[in-house]
Design a protein around this motif. Structure first.
Motif, mmCIF file in Angstrom:
data_model
loop_
_atom_site.group_PDB
_atom_site.id
_atom_site.type_symbol
_atom_site.label_atom_id
_atom_site.label_comp_id
_atom_site.label_asym_id
_atom_site.label_seq_id
_atom_site.Cartn_x
_atom_site.Cartn_y
_atom_site.Cartn_z
ATOM 1 N N ALA A 420 0.786 -1.240 0.024
ATOM 2 C CA ALA A 420 0.038 0.042 -0.054
ATOM 3 C C ALA A 420 0.953 1.060 0.093
ATOM 4 O O ALA A 420 0.361 2.439 -0.733
ATOM 5 N N ILE A 421 2.098 1.268 0.590
ATOM 6 C CA ILE A 421 2.784 2.448 0.859
ATOM 7 C C ILE A 421 3.679 2.617 -0.189
ATOM 8 O O ILE A 421 4.494 3.494 -0.421
ATOM 9 N N ALA A 422 3.872 1.668 -1.148
ATOM 10 C CA ALA A 422 4.978 1.608 -2.545
ATOM 11 C C ALA A 422 4.672 3.261 -3.208
ATOM 12 O O ALA A 422 3.464 3.358 -3.200
ATOM 13 N N GLY A 423 5.761 3.809 -3.410
ATOM 14 C CA GLY A 423 5.777 4.961 -4.322
ATOM 15 C C GLY A 423 5.508 6.086 -3.171
ATOM 16 O O GLY A 423 5.515 7.282 -3.719
ATOM 17 N N THR A 424 5.329 5.975 -1.880
ATOM 18 C CA THR A 424 5.126 6.961 -1.038
ATOM 19 C C THR A 424 6.615 7.365 -0.594
ATOM 20 O O THR A 424 7.427 6.672 -0.479
ATOM 21 N N PRO A 425 6.803 8.543 0.333
ATOM 22 C CA PRO A 425 8.150 8.889 1.050
ATOM 23 C C PRO A 425 8.161 7.667 2.049
ATOM 24 O O PRO A 425 9.503 7.608 2.174
#
Length: 611
Positions: A420-425
């Motif tokens: 889910a947090i892939a591509g987030t800081p």
């Protein structure tokens, strides 16, 4: 709002007097136990009717913490419910008990109330809230159908009524024939009750006598604003139980009520599982002690069986009779009251309480029929296979050992959050996870694993979230969790089942981390037990950051763990953890501990591993 033609419903605009009880006097923490102990608990003196006074006997019945147990059935075992005490459960059993009391006392001289936590707790409740939600299908919720069939007179809301959101709760309430009460659940920022505060019932006393007017005030638990913060924040506040009762009881008396009953979803210990920034969680005893003019208190929340408790009100010297029925419909509380009519008014001249055991009767066939089709649908659902396990996975030792079955929960949580947090800081941070042993009896058998096996492991309707914690915060968190263990001498016999639940800490408040390694030294004092905290073989730095997968109950402050409630949230997609486990297992097709089980924590004594 349901039609209650025989009831005198109070407008919410009635202006009650101010209470003289301050919030400061109620947030008493541990001192509450001593206050209640000195408050006159004991047998109630029997008042005597004067010569010539007409005495009428009435019975007030009560249930609490039904937790969507409609029938005497264990969905996790796919069999009739059984336990070591030979208890029986379910509203169908309760109905048989209610029928007996009504036959003995007379239908017109009995009332039936509930003290909350009705719609959540078993796969039956979960199924009709999330899998085939009644809000979508238009079907009658099984717990509404049974409440209506039994003929409840009023229902107080418990904290678990808020688990599925306000829209779902409103729908359930709209299906009830009885009013749903919660005087202290108010529109956010106001003192205006969002639900009905109380209802007045008229009871037939006999030829030539006026009706006996019984008022019941409903109160829910202040912990709702923590435990279901996502559902109520900015929409509903929950005020102090005692202050709210002090506000509304005089209003009820002004309406000519002869008997005042309070149905409250709160235990009677005077203690809270959270800090002092919220009103007392288990305030039923304080309520009896501090608010005048209450005759009867039906209480719940603690899941205990307390057939009869008396508390002396400190202002009036009068005794209040209280009763808590055991959870899941195992008991029905019965309050027996004698009222005398003299000089134009009714007065209570004697009061007592007892409970009746559901294992003394059989299911009421009429109540079985009400939910049979829905029950059968859930039985079929929970027996659906989701994956194959390569070996037996058991939670029996999960309270003192790192077990594969609990690691599977953590594995699913880590994988879900990582994607889910892939591509987030935050994608560059390590993702770790927290899980607790909810059910020591949980097992994944070798071979076919079904939804009921998953539901037996993850018995709560929590959703998955993720927050950012530092290494220092994780250390604090683990120290707090480790208070679960008794202090054990290095050379004491190894009897781990006697080491748990220190300070009355339940299993579900013993959180275990995956992704970091650490030792728990139970020979040390609480607060000095976590040793060798490391990530990837390197000691965790105090300022090192981690994304921590966690359930919504814990993230919102449930259990009082440090830091997590104020930590930055980086994931909250409202994914039910049980459903995430089912979906993950179904997609993989196989559950193999070799893929996920890592022994990353252990109990030690003076640095030496226990096992």
């Amino acid at each position: 709002m349901p039609d209650h033609a025989s009831d005198d419903l109070t407008p919410l605009t009635d202006d009650p007097p101010r209470s003289g009880i301050s919030r400061r006097t109620l947030l008493v923490g541990a001192s509450a136990a001593s206050v209640l102990a000195a408050a006159g608990w004991g047998a109630a003196p029997k008042a005597v009717a004067a010569p010539g006074e007409k005495v009428v006997k009435i019975a007030i019945m009560g249930t609490s913490d039904i937790h969507s147990n409609a029938l005497n059935w264990d969905y996790y075992k796919d069999a009739a419910y059984t336990d070591s005490a030979k208890n029986s459960i379910g509203l169908a059993r309760v109905s048989s008990l209610v029928n007996q009391v009504r036959a003995d006392v007379g239908r017109e001289r009995t009332l039936l109330f509930d003290a909350g936590d009705t719609i959540q707790g078993t796969p039956l409740g979960f199924y009709y809230a999330t899998v085939e939600p009644v809000t979508t299908t238009g079907a009658i919720h099984p717990m509404a159908a049974q409440f209506n069939a039994i003929g409840y007179d009023a229902v107080a809301l418990g904290n678990h009524e808020f688990n599925y959101g306000l829209d779902f709760l409103d729908n359930w309430i709209s299906q009830l024939d009885a009013p749903a009460l919660a005087a202290n659940a108010v529109y956010a920022g106001t003192t205006v009750p969002r639900f009905e505060p109380f209802v007045i019932k008229n009871m037939h006393a006999g030829p030539g006598l006026p009706a006996i007017r019984v008022g019941v005030l409903g109160l829910t638990n202040p912990g709702v604003v923590i435990w279901d913060k996502a559902n109520v924040s900015g929409r509903v506040d929950v005020l102090d139980v005692v202050e709210t009762a002090a506000r509304w009881v005089p209003v009820m008396r002004r309406r000519g009520v002869d008997v005042i009953v309070v149905s409250v979803h709160a235990g009677d210990s005077g203690l809270s599982s959270y800090g002092s920034d919220l009103p007392v969680e288990n305030a039923a005893g304080l309520l009896a002690e501090q608010v005048p003019d209450i005759d009867v208190i039906l209480f719940g929340h603690a899941h205990l069986d307390k057939p009869e408790v008396f508390v002396t009100n400190t202002q009036t010297g009068q005794q209040v009779v209280m009763s808590e029925p055991a959870k899941w419909g195992q008991r029905l509380s019965v309050f027996d009251l004698d009222l005398a009519f003299s000089r134009g008014t009714w007065k209570v001249v004697s009061k007592s309480a007892h409970s009746v055991n559901a294992n003394t009767v059989e299911d009421d066939p009429a109540l079985v029929a009400v939910v049979k089709a829905q029950h059968d649908a859930v039985v079929a659902y929970v027996n659906t296979a989701v994956a194959t396990s390569t070996e037996v996975l058991s939670a029996a030792e999960s309270c003192w050992k790192d077990t594969a079955i609990l690691d599977y929960v953590n594995h699913v949580q880590v994988e879900t959050v990582t994607q889910a947090i892939a591509g987030t800081p935050e994608a560059s941070l390590p993702v770790i996870s927290i899980a607790a042993p909810f059910n020591r009896a949980a097992t994944f058998p070798a071979g076919q694993v079904t939804i009921k096996d998953v539901a037996g492991l993850y018995i709560y309707d929590n959703t998955l979230m993720a927050s950012v914690l530092t290494g220092a915060q994780i250390k604090d968190y683990l120290e707090y969790s480790a208070k679960y263990f008794q202090k054990v001498a290095p050379d004491a016999p190894v009897v781990p089942e006697t080491w748990t639940n220190a300070l009355n800490t339940p299993d579900y408040n013993y959180d275990q981390f995956s992704g970091v390694t650490y030792d728990v030294d139970i020979s040390q004092d609480q607060g000095f037990r976590i040793l060798n905290l490391a990530y990837g073989g390197v000691a965790v730095a105090p300022d090192q950051q981690f994304v921590v997968a966690v359930n919504n109950y814990r993230q919102s402050g449930g259990g009082g763990f440090p830091h997590i409630a104020t930590a930055p949230v980086v994931y909250n997609a409202q994914v039910a953890i049980r459903e995430a486990i089912v979906a993950f297992a179904s997609a993989a097709g196989e559950i193999d501990p070799a893929d996920f089980h890592v022994v990353n924590w252990q109990l030690v004594r003076a640095g030496t591993p226990v096992f």
